[in-house]
Design an enzyme around this catalytic site. Sequence first.
Site, short mmCIF file in Angstrom:
data_model
loop_
_atom_site.label_atom_id
_atom_site.label_comp_id
_atom_site.label_asym_id
_atom_site.label_seq_id
_atom_site.Cartn_x
_atom_site.Cartn_y
_atom_site.Cartn_z
N TYR A 94 -0.61 -7.28 -8.70
CA TYR A 94 -0.85 -5.85 -8.43
C TYR A 94 -1.72 -5.69 -7.19
O TYR A 94 -2.50 -6.58 -6.83
CB TYR A 94 -1.49 -5.15 -9.63
CG TYR A 94 -2.93 -5.52 -9.92
CD1 TYR A 94 -3.99 -4.80 -9.36
CD2 TYR A 94 -3.24 -6.56 -10.79
CE1 TYR A 94 -5.31 -5.11 -9.65
CE2 TYR A 94 -4.56 -6.88 -11.08
CZ TYR A 94 -5.59 -6.16 -10.50
OH TYR A 94 -6.90 -6.48 -10.78
N CYS A 95 -1.53 -4.57 -6.51
CA CYS A 95 -2.39 -4.17 -5.40
C CYS A 95 -2.88 -2.75 -5.69
O CYS A 95 -2.97 -2.35 -6.84
CB CYS A 95 -1.66 -4.29 -4.06
SG CYS A 95 -0.14 -3.31 -3.91
N TRP A 96 -3.20 -1.97 -4.67
CA TRP A 96 -3.77 -0.64 -4.91
C TRP A 96 -2.75 0.33 -5.50
O TRP A 96 -2.97 0.95 -6.53
CB TRP A 96 -4.36 -0.10 -3.62
CG TRP A 96 -4.77 1.34 -3.67
CD1 TRP A 96 -4.36 2.35 -2.86
CD2 TRP A 96 -5.69 1.96 -4.59
NE1 TRP A 96 -4.96 3.56 -3.20
CE2 TRP A 96 -5.78 3.33 -4.27
CE3 TRP A 96 -6.43 1.49 -5.67
CZ2 TRP A 96 -6.57 4.22 -4.98
CZ3 TRP A 96 -7.24 2.37 -6.37
CH2 TRP A 96 -7.30 3.72 -6.03
#
Length: 359
Positions: A94-96
């Site tokens: 996951y990222c932002w």
Amino acid sequence: MAERQAIEQFLRGQGVLVDVRTPAEYAQGHIPGARNLPLFSNEERAEVGTSYKQQGRQQAILLGLERVGPKLAELAQALQDLSREVGGQPLGLYCWRGGMRSGSVAWLAETLELPTRLLDGGYKAYRRWVLALMEETWPVHLLGGRTGTGKTDLLEALAQRGVAVVDLEGLAHHRGSSFGGLGLPEQPSSEHYENCIAAALDQLRSAPEIWLEAESAQVGRCRIPAGLWRQMQSAPLLEISRPIEARLDQLVAVYGGQDPEGLAEATQRIARRLGPDRTKAALEAIAQRDWRGACRQMLDYYDRCYDHELQRHGEQDRLRMLGAEELGRLSAAEAADQLIGRQRMRLMLEKGSLGSTFV
């Protein structure tokens, strides 16, 4: 292609969670237990962000590729190591926002034939889930008592016996007073504190009661989430008490091994509230390594603080577990056994399994 998963499915999936955001973003807050494998450094992300604002999306993408290119082999090796560590289970990336950064790392992992899954909406979606979870209704019960009554020890003993407990102070790395951070790791941000509380509550959804220590709105610099704090304000409170000598024993056991300079600094921080005479006496006791004498000077102030907080809770929601003399003779384990027994009897009474003579 990596499967995009909603938050509930993502959190309950197998394998390791991998946060590909920058170290600074990760430090501010992340999914508890996630590992940080940043695609960009803090400086690189700032540079790419500036390029996006000033030159547009395509130039920002080109700059990102330029920065990541030399690190691809190192990143690939890190992905392989993580995959081996979890026995080849999927890497939860996951990222932002669940966009280009996690998608790029997923592409690299798939090139290496490593299974992956992606959090739809990224960490931003996770934060929405955390805040919504705090607004759910929880069966909160509070354990209260003046400083030195051993509330933390009792909560730990309850948890060891299978009772649902959320250790607000343990998650905050703070004991909740001016002295509360001594000897403990650095506190998390309030954002990450919320994440840790959410993770703990999510594991206790089926619990009939969840025990928390009665706290102020902040534990050190960590703020208790507003939704949970509102529920704590109206939750039943079980107050325990101990004789003052037993409380002093408890405080000396906790703080007697701390750095004297740290104890003196913490005393100076509350000097205005202690008053000049108590402050002077406390500092002199610390200098002489008279831990009991130093703690005795603090109790009056902290007792007044606790009594003030307790008045706001309401007498109708309070009951005493044991008298001071009785509890003073019990260990935390023995007190936990008594509390569990009383709670079971109360539940049986409510269900009509016991006669009405039980008090």
